[in-house]
Design an enzyme around this catalytic site. Structure first.
Site, PDB file in Angstrom:
ATOM      1  N   THR A  13     -40.119  18.037  -3.585  1.00  0.00           N
ATOM      2  CA  THR A  13     -39.476  18.749  -4.248  1.00  0.00           C
ATOM      3  C   THR A  13     -39.826  19.907  -4.159  1.00  0.00           C
ATOM      4  O   THR A  13     -40.387  20.293  -4.800  1.00  0.00           O
ATOM      5  CB  THR A  13     -39.397  17.711  -6.304  1.00  0.00           C
ATOM      6  OG1 THR A  13     -41.007  17.921  -6.485  1.00  0.00           O
ATOM      7  CG2 THR A  13     -39.642  16.190  -5.865  1.00  0.00           C
TER       8      THR A  13
ATOM      9  N   ASP B 240     -60.451  18.630  -2.052  1.00  0.00           N
ATOM     10  CA  ASP B 240     -60.686  18.587  -0.589  1.00  0.00           C
ATOM     11  C   ASP B 240     -62.311  19.192  -0.867  1.00  0.00           C
ATOM     12  O   ASP B 240     -62.996  19.620   0.451  1.00  0.00           O
ATOM     13  CB  ASP B 240     -59.593  19.419   0.296  1.00  0.00           C
ATOM     14  CG  ASP B 240     -58.617  17.934   0.476  1.00  0.00           C
ATOM     15  OD1 ASP B 240     -58.987  16.812   0.017  1.00  0.00           O
ATOM     16  OD2 ASP B 240     -57.645  18.535   0.698  1.00  0.00           O
TER      17      ASP B 240
ATOM     18  N   ASP C 282     -57.211  23.728  -2.088  1.00  0.00           N
ATOM     19  CA  ASP C 282     -57.503  22.203  -2.583  1.00  0.00           C
ATOM     20  C   ASP C 282     -58.948  22.087  -3.361  1.00  0.00           C
ATOM     21  O   ASP C 282     -60.120  21.974  -2.107  1.00  0.00           O
ATOM     22  CB  ASP C 282     -56.980  21.291  -1.889  1.00  0.00           C
ATOM     23  CG  ASP C 282     -56.920  19.831  -2.482  1.00  0.00           C
ATOM     24  OD1 ASP C 282     -57.708  19.893  -3.036  1.00  0.00           O
ATOM     25  OD2 ASP C 282     -55.522  20.094  -2.188  1.00  0.00           O
TER      26      ASP C 282
ATOM     27  N   ARG D 135     -49.078  15.639  -7.249  1.00  0.00           N
ATOM     28  CA  ARG D 135     -47.587  16.670  -7.544  1.00  0.00           C
ATOM     29  C   ARG D 135     -47.236  15.950  -5.856  1.00  0.00           C
ATOM     30  O   ARG D 135     -46.944  15.400  -5.342  1.00  0.00           O
ATOM     31  CB  ARG D 135     -47.657  18.326  -6.613  1.00  0.00           C
ATOM     32  CG  ARG D 135     -48.783  18.547  -8.033  1.00  0.00           C
ATOM     33  CD  ARG D 135     -49.058  19.959  -8.014  1.00  0.00           C
ATOM     34  NE  ARG D 135     -48.714  20.688  -6.591  1.00  0.00           N
ATOM     35  CZ  ARG D 135     -48.843  21.874  -5.909  1.00  0.00           C
ATOM     36  NH1 ARG D 135     -49.070  22.864  -7.376  1.00  0.00           N
ATOM     37  NH2 ARG D 135     -48.649  22.745  -5.685  1.00  0.00           N
TER      38      ARG D 135
END
Length: 155
Positions: free
Chosen positions: A49, A148, A145, A45
């Protein structure tokens, strides 16, 4: 494998991981189906944005992937952008959406709808549908995440 998706025992199978979190599920599939062919797609990603647009960085797929039934794996489905990007890669290689099963752990309705609008023939297997996406487009309540947390690289 014999389920509502049909009998896959006579099909050539391939598992494709959306790197990096997808590698977690990839290893689980490889333990269940030793010798399965493997492909990799790296999509991330763009956090800069507003819509967190997915950007393709890398792909390595078996040459005859269009002849395979593909299990596409990634534990998280938020907006659906990464999955749509990965599906576009597969379709560009001749894979029919009806020959793809997306295997996933956590999804939200918004992402599922976005994907199903683009690829209604693709099968989706998910463990959980969480409540919604927050303003940063993260799954709520979610697990953070996933990659992670799994690999121990979170701060």
């Amino acid at each position: 494998i014999n389920a509502e998706y049909g009998d896959l025992r006579d099909r050539q199978l391939c598992v494709v991981s959306i790197i990096r979190s997808g590698d977690i599920l990839l290893e689980a599939v490889r333990k269940l189906v030793p010798g399965i062919r493997v492909g990799k797609i790296l999509v991330q990603r763009d956090e800069e944005t507003v819509d967190k647009k997915a950007v393709l960085f890398y792909q390595k797929l078996p040459k005859d992937i269009s002849d395979c039934y593909v299990m596409l794996v990634d534990p998280m489905l938020a907006t659906g952008g990464s999955l749509i990007c990965a599906m576009e890669v597969l379709c560009n290689q001749g894979v029919l959406p009806s020959n793809v099963m997306f295997i996933n752990l956590f999804s939200v309705e918004e992402g599922l709808q976005n994907v199903q609008e683009r690829f209604p023939e693709m099968k989706i297997v998910t463990l959980s549908i969480d409540d919604y996406l927050n303003e940063e487009k993260y799954i709520v309540p979610g697990v953070g995440d996933f990659g992670d947390r799994y690999y121990g690289t979170n701060d």
